[in-house]
Design a protein around this motif. Sequence first.
Motif, mmCIF file in Angstrom:
data_model
loop_
_atom_site.group_PDB
_atom_site.id
_atom_site.type_symbol
_atom_site.label_atom_id
_atom_site.label_comp_id
_atom_site.label_asym_id
_atom_site.label_seq_id
_atom_site.Cartn_x
_atom_site.Cartn_y
_atom_site.Cartn_z
ATOM 1 N N VAL A 1 4.760 -0.685 2.835
ATOM 2 C CA VAL A 1 4.233 0.722 2.644
ATOM 3 C C VAL A 1 5.215 1.431 1.915
ATOM 4 C CG1 VAL A 1 3.353 2.598 3.938
ATOM 5 C CG2 VAL A 1 2.980 0.299 5.041
ATOM 6 N N LEU B 1 -0.861 4.608 7.605
ATOM 7 C CA LEU B 1 0.418 3.930 7.294
ATOM 8 C C LEU B 1 1.620 4.446 7.021
ATOM 9 C CD1 LEU B 1 -1.252 0.433 6.199
ATOM 10 C CD2 LEU B 1 0.111 0.456 8.116
ATOM 11 N N LYS B 2 2.737 4.220 7.490
ATOM 12 C CA LYS B 2 4.073 4.799 7.228
ATOM 13 C C LYS B 2 5.051 3.977 6.676
ATOM 14 C CE LYS B 2 3.239 7.877 11.171
ATOM 15 N NZ LYS B 2 3.908 8.593 12.631
ATOM 16 N N VAL C 1 0.949 -1.167 -0.091
ATOM 17 C CA VAL C 1 -0.184 0.140 0.096
ATOM 18 C C VAL C 1 1.022 1.336 0.184
ATOM 19 C CG1 VAL C 1 -1.906 -1.256 1.208
ATOM 20 C CG2 VAL C 1 0.028 -0.035 2.536
ATOM 21 N N ARG C 2 0.259 2.347 -0.219
ATOM 22 C CA ARG C 2 0.913 3.585 -0.127
ATOM 23 C C ARG C 2 0.872 4.310 1.206
ATOM 24 N NH1 ARG C 2 -0.624 6.601 -5.937
ATOM 25 N NH2 ARG C 2 0.386 5.004 -7.179
ATOM 26 N N ALA C 3 1.567 5.270 1.398
ATOM 27 C CA ALA C 3 1.715 5.850 2.706
ATOM 28 C C ALA C 3 0.306 6.451 2.956
ATOM 29 C CB ALA C 3 3.087 6.837 2.955
ATOM 30 N N ASP D 1 -2.462 4.885 3.610
ATOM 31 C CA ASP D 1 -3.414 4.049 3.335
ATOM 32 C C ASP D 1 -3.780 3.398 4.766
ATOM 33 O OD1 ASP D 1 -2.723 2.932 -0.247
ATOM 34 O OD2 ASP D 1 -3.693 4.892 0.955
ATOM 35 N N ASP E 1 6.304 1.236 8.715
ATOM 36 C CA ASP E 1 5.263 0.209 9.286
ATOM 37 C C ASP E 1 5.679 -1.218 8.574
ATOM 38 O OD1 ASP E 1 2.774 2.548 9.572
ATOM 39 O OD2 ASP E 1 3.974 1.474 11.335
ATOM 40 N N THR E 2 6.569 -0.900 7.565
ATOM 41 C CA THR E 2 6.796 -2.149 6.643
ATOM 42 C C THR E 2 7.458 -3.217 7.477
ATOM 43 O OG1 THR E 2 7.071 -0.571 4.565
ATOM 44 C CG2 THR E 2 8.366 -2.838 4.539
#
Length: 117
Positions: free
Chosen positions: A115, A84-85, A11-13, A15, A88-89
């Motif tokens: 992310v 999400l940042k 996902v993208r930051a 999301d 958080d990956t």
Amino acid sequence: VQLQASGGGLVRAGDSLRLSCAASGGTFSNRRMGWFRQAPGKERELVARITPGGSTYYADSVKGRFTISRDNAKNAVLLQMNSLKPEDTAVYYCAVAIAYSNQWQYWGRGTEVTVSS
């Protein structure tokens, strides 16, 4: 006991993602359930946990963004992750503790969350 986690993805930051963990092979209503994560090159860390009574704990890094919940009827624990940042990956693992204890006993295989910025 088996724990099956799902819901990860790319996902993208900013999301959101919702992780689910289905537990089987035991009784879980009397056990703490939680989510850990491990980023590349880092140690596994506790992200959030919930007690049988519903008391929650969150790591400082996710407070206000993540919400843990449980469904005892379905033997499931959920992690709603918002805003999400990239940091958080990680691979996210669900876990259950020994009954009436805070000692973690069983772990799922993990679901990967990536992310992008």
